[in-house]
Design an enzyme around this catalytic site. Structure first.
Site, short mmCIF file in Angstrom:
data_model
loop_
_atom_site.label_atom_id
_atom_site.label_comp_id
_atom_site.label_asym_id
_atom_site.label_seq_id
_atom_site.Cartn_x
_atom_site.Cartn_y
_atom_site.Cartn_z
N PHE A 1 0.84 -1.21 0.00
CA PHE A 1 0.00 0.00 0.00
C PHE A 1 0.87 1.25 0.00
CE2 PHE A 1 -3.76 2.47 1.22
CZ PHE A 1 -4.74 1.80 0.51
N LEU B 1 -6.14 -6.17 4.05
CA LEU B 1 -7.32 -7.04 4.16
C LEU B 1 -7.17 -8.32 3.33
CD1 LEU B 1 -10.46 -4.71 4.13
CD2 LEU B 1 -9.53 -6.05 6.02
N THR C 1 -11.66 8.17 8.33
CA THR C 1 -12.90 7.42 8.55
C THR C 1 -12.65 6.14 9.36
OG1 THR C 1 -12.74 6.00 6.61
CG2 THR C 1 -13.65 8.20 6.25
N HIS D 1 -12.61 3.34 8.31
CA HIS D 1 -11.92 2.33 7.50
C HIS D 1 -10.66 1.80 8.19
CE1 HIS D 1 -11.05 0.23 3.80
NE2 HIS D 1 -9.87 0.81 3.67
N1 LIG Z 1 -6.22 1.86 3.84
C1 LIG Z 1 -5.34 0.83 3.74
C2 LIG Z 1 -5.67 -0.34 3.08
N2 LIG Z 1 -6.88 -0.47 2.51
C3 LIG Z 1 -7.17 -1.40 1.49
C4 LIG Z 1 -7.70 -2.73 2.00
O1 LIG Z 1 -6.67 -3.44 2.68
C5 LIG Z 1 -8.16 -3.60 0.84
O2 LIG Z 1 -7.13 -3.81 -0.07
C6 LIG Z 1 -9.34 -3.00 0.10
O3 LIG Z 1 -10.38 -2.69 0.99
C7 LIG Z 1 -9.89 -3.99 -0.96
O4 LIG Z 1 -10.32 -5.20 -0.35
N3 LIG Z 1 -4.79 -1.38 3.01
C8 LIG Z 1 -3.54 -1.26 3.59
O5 LIG Z 1 -2.71 -2.21 3.52
N4 LIG Z 1 -3.19 -0.11 4.23
C9 LIG Z 1 -4.06 0.94 4.33
O6 LIG Z 1 -3.68 1.98 4.94
C1 LIG Z 2 -6.73 2.80 6.53
C2 LIG Z 2 -7.26 4.17 6.47
O1 LIG Z 2 -7.86 4.62 7.41
C3 LIG Z 2 -7.05 5.02 5.29
O2 LIG Z 2 -6.14 4.57 4.36
C4 LIG Z 2 -8.33 5.36 4.64
O3 LIG Z 2 -8.46 6.74 4.75
P1 LIG Z 2 -9.89 7.45 4.93
O4 LIG Z 2 -10.47 6.94 6.21
O5 LIG Z 2 -9.49 8.90 5.02
O6 LIG Z 2 -10.69 7.10 3.72
#
Ligand SMILES: Nc1c(NC[C@H](O)[C@H](O)[C@H](O)CO)[nH]c(=O)[nH]c1=O
Ligand SMILES: CC(=O)[C@@H](O)COP(=O)(O)O
Length: 137
Positions: free
Chosen positions: A11, A43, A70, A72
């Site tokens: 990432f 994930l 968020t 997330h």
């Molecule tokens: N925000 C970050 C993510 N997000 C992506 C998810 O892990 C995943 O690939 C997506 O939701 C599709 O299924 N992944 C990270 O490794 N680090 C982050 O900060």
């Molecule tokens: C893992 C996170 O929180 C980030 O990459 C996503 O950012 P956001 O919550 O601002 O959409």
């Protein structure tokens, strides 16, 4: 000699490169071999390990999750750890080196092999669990 699979969630390229360097160095120092596969995000790491479970002796999970705006962050950080822990409880030897930080500075300190070296630490954990699996498995 064991064959260890590194599963990296790519990432943040520059942070991943540091985690990978530490993990590879630790595995090589212990006399084991390694391969690396890349998945889109944290994930996907547990699923990738589950798919490869029969093909390797141990696993190192690497990635970086940095808090955004968020909820997330909680999902990615918590659910990746939960998935890895579930596989650990199934008997797989896994070291979890997925960083979950508030900002990039925290991640950099933890990823750098000459600082906190969390990649190397995760590799050493995987090897320790493999040793236990050999003893008790
Ligand atoms: N925000 C970050 C993510 N997000 C992506 C998810 O892990 C995943 O690939 C997506 O939701 C599709 O299924 N992944 C990270 O490794 N680090 C982050 O900060
Ligand atoms: C893992 C996170 O929180 C980030 O990459 C996503 O950012 P956001 O919550 O601002 O959409």
């Amino acid at each position: 000699m064991a064959t260890i699979l590194i599963v990296e969630a790519r990432f943040y390229d520059h942070l991943n490169d540091l985690l990978l360097a530490g993990a590879r160095a630790a595995i090589e120092a212990a006399g084991h071999s390694h391969e690396t596969i890349t998945v889109p995000g944290a994930l996907e790491v547990p699923g990738a390990i589950a798919l490869a479970a029969e093909s390797f002796d141990a696993f190192v999970a690497l990635g970086v999750v940095i808090r955004g705006e968020t909820y997330h962050f909680e999902i990615v950080a918590g659910e990746s750890a939960r998935g890895i822990m579930a596989l650990t409880m199934d008997g797989l030897a896994i070291g979890n080196g997925i960083l979950t930080t508030e900002n990039e500075a925290q991640a950099l300190t933890r990823a750098r092999p000459d600082e906190k070296d969390k990649g190397g630490e995760a590799a050493k954990a995987a090897i320790a669990m493999l040793d236990l699996q050999t003893r008790f498995g």
